[in-house]
Scaffold this active site. Structure first.
Site, PDB file in Angstrom:
ATOM      1  N   ASP A   9       0.807  -1.212   0.000  1.00 11.11           N
ATOM      2  CA  ASP A   9       0.000   0.000   0.000  1.00 11.11           C
ATOM      3  C   ASP A   9       0.844   1.267   0.000  1.00 11.11           C
ATOM      4  OD1 ASP A   9       0.764  -0.913   2.570  1.00 11.11           O
ATOM      5  OD2 ASP A   9      -0.719   0.365   3.548  1.00 11.11           O
TER       6      ASP A   9
ATOM      7  N   GLU B   1      -0.587  -2.036   5.263  1.00 16.59           N
ATOM      8  CA  GLU B   1       0.336  -1.908   6.392  1.00 16.59           C
ATOM      9  C   GLU B   1       0.174  -0.564   7.088  1.00 16.59           C
ATOM     10  OE1 GLU B   1       3.425  -0.766   8.874  1.00 16.59           O
ATOM     11  OE2 GLU B   1       3.323   0.167   6.885  1.00 16.59           O
ATOM     12  N   GLU B   2      -0.223   0.457   6.336  1.00 18.32           N
ATOM     13  CA  GLU B   2      -0.246   1.824   6.856  1.00 18.32           C
ATOM     14  C   GLU B   2      -1.515   2.169   7.623  1.00 18.32           C
ATOM     15  OE1 GLU B   2       2.221   3.737   6.823  1.00 18.32           O
ATOM     16  OE2 GLU B   2       3.559   3.076   5.209  1.00 18.32           O
TER      17      GLU B   2
ATOM     18  N   ARG C  86      18.586  -5.626  13.769  1.00 19.02           N
ATOM     19  CA  ARG C  86      18.771  -5.643  15.219  1.00 19.02           C
ATOM     20  C   ARG C  86      18.070  -6.867  15.777  1.00 19.02           C
ATOM     21  NH1 ARG C  86      19.825  -2.216  19.477  1.00 19.02           N
ATOM     22  NH2 ARG C  86      18.796  -2.770  21.436  1.00 19.02           N
TER      23      ARG C  86
ATOM     24  N   HIS D  53       7.746   8.759   4.303  1.00 27.58           N
ATOM     25  CA  HIS D  53       6.551   9.531   4.643  1.00 27.58           C
ATOM     26  C   HIS D  53       6.719  11.022   4.331  1.00 27.58           C
ATOM     27  CE1 HIS D  53       4.281   6.416   7.269  1.00 27.58           C
ATOM     28  NE2 HIS D  53       5.235   5.794   6.589  1.00 27.58           N
TER      29      HIS D  53
END
Length: 396
Positions: free
Chosen positions: A82, A140-141, A181, A367
């Site tokens: 998306d 996802e957003e 990480r 973004h």
């Protein structure tokens, strides 16, 4: 093993131009969360060209399985599809053609990379044992997150993957590098919506009114003590208000004030406790000043946990593919990602793909309306993902 590595690297380089073309097509035709109809159709066509049998899932999601020799485990690879409600300002040939919609978070890169990895893995299916599940995820957003919906609809079953890998662009690293990480990497996220109701009137007659702007100001300041004085200092937490609407005027006190904010942390226990404390503070403080505060907490994604064993294998395999100097250790990040749902349901690793260029271009943050990538990253992403998947399948 070195022959297989060289083969994957050669294929990734040979197909890089095709991957760039796929990414540019996706970038030019972005679609918002849960509206990725054309994107899903494009992905389906591309997978069918490889001889695969993609299936729809969770509305606009797509799932396909690459089957190698029988008898091995399954690894899942995820890409989100998306875009964001942002007007692109880049002047490039592949600029968004959908007004107000832009791939400003690199999901076009993720989708094209997974398509490239699928091409490589399909050509190598006689060389590995097990299967690779391709998960092209919507939404996802936007809450509740497409990952949660895909899991509910069985994406992690039949067959169940032994591990899940996800990749995300990272403009702080140059193309050709990745970052990762082990353990807790990204925060949980909750959305806060507050309406404070008082009594509006003339700004010169405050004694006749009940000022919700003043109440909102007290709540904004007081709420910070929940993080500074109630949270364990060893548990990262963020409380931010990013939207305040007090629709009065220089001489008009409004009847109500509306606020939106976010709360993020790395502990589910503290997250739940903080929700209770926030509600008590907001409602109690407003009441003490004669007003009413209505607080809605929309529970978002959990924190993202990179499995130590999967992450260690990913790090070692990436060092083989890229060179150890190009595998970077990252710090915790307070942003959130719905890949966290996969990380809570299966051993997983979510790593970052460098997208900046050596000359300092392409460093705009995700973004933003100027986000773009050094497309040299598309020579890295697909091959690395294919290599990581095969290393997971080789785990005894």
């Amino acid at each position: 093993m070195s022959d297989l590595l060289a083969t994957i690297q050669e294929k990734a380089a040979r197909y890089a131009a095709d991957t760039v073309a796929q990414r540019r097509h996706l970038h030019a035709h972005p679609e918002l969360s849960f509206e990725e109809t054309n994107t899903a159709a494009f992905v389906t066509r591309e997978l069918e060209k490889l001889g695969l049998h993609p299936q729809p899932l969770a509305g606009t999601g797509v799932v396909a399985l690459i089957e190698g020799r029988e008898g091995g485990p399954t690894v899942a690879l995820r890409a989100d599809m998306d875009a964001l409600p942002i007007q692109e300002t880049n002047e490039v040939a592949y600029k968004s053609t959908n007004p107000g919609v832009m791939h400003a978070c690199g999901h076009d890169v993720h989708t094209a990379s997974l398509l490239g990895a699928a091409r490589i893995l399909t050509e190598l299916k006689n060389d590995f044992t097990g299967s690779v599940k391709l998960m092209f995820q919507p939404g996802e957003e936007r809450l509740p997150g497409g990952a949660s919906l895909m899991i509910k609809e069985g994406v992690l079953e039949n067959p169940r993957p032994a591990s899940v890998l996800g990749q995300h662009v990272f403009p702080r690293l140059p193309a050709g590098q990745i970052g990762l990480r082990s353990g807790q990497y990204m925060a949980s996220t909750d959305e806060l919506y507050l309406t404070i109701r008082g009594k509006g009137g003339h700004g010169a007659m405050p004694e006749s009114n009940l000022d919700p702007v003043l109440v909102a100001a007290h709540i904004i300041v007081a709420a910070q003590q929940i993080v500074s004085r109630r949270a364990d200092p060893k548990t990262p937490s963020v409380l931010s208000f990013g939207k305040v609407i007090a629709n009065g005027a220089t001489n008009v006190i409004p009847d109500s004030v509306y606020l939106e904010g976010t709360f993020r942390t790395f502990s589910e226990e503290w997250r739940n406790q903080a929700h209770v404390l926030l509600r008590q503070l907001c409602e109690g403080l407003a009441a003490s000043m004669g007003a009413v505060c209505e607080l809605e907490i929309r529970r978002g994604y959990p924190y993202l946990e990179n499995d130590p064993a999967v992450t260690a294998r990913t790090k070692a395999a990436a060092a083989q593919y890229l060179g150890a100097e190009n595998v970077i250790e990252l710090d915790q990040w307070m942003a959130a990602e719905d890949f966290a749902y996969f990380s809570q349901a299966a051993p997983a690793c979510f790593y970052r793909l460098g997208t900046a260029s050596a000359d300092g271009r392409f460093t705009s943050s995700v973004h933003t309306p100027t986000f773009d990538i050094d497309e040299a990253a598309l020579a890295t992403g697909p091959g690395l993902m294919a290599w990581l998947a095969l290393q997971e399948l080789a785990v005894k």
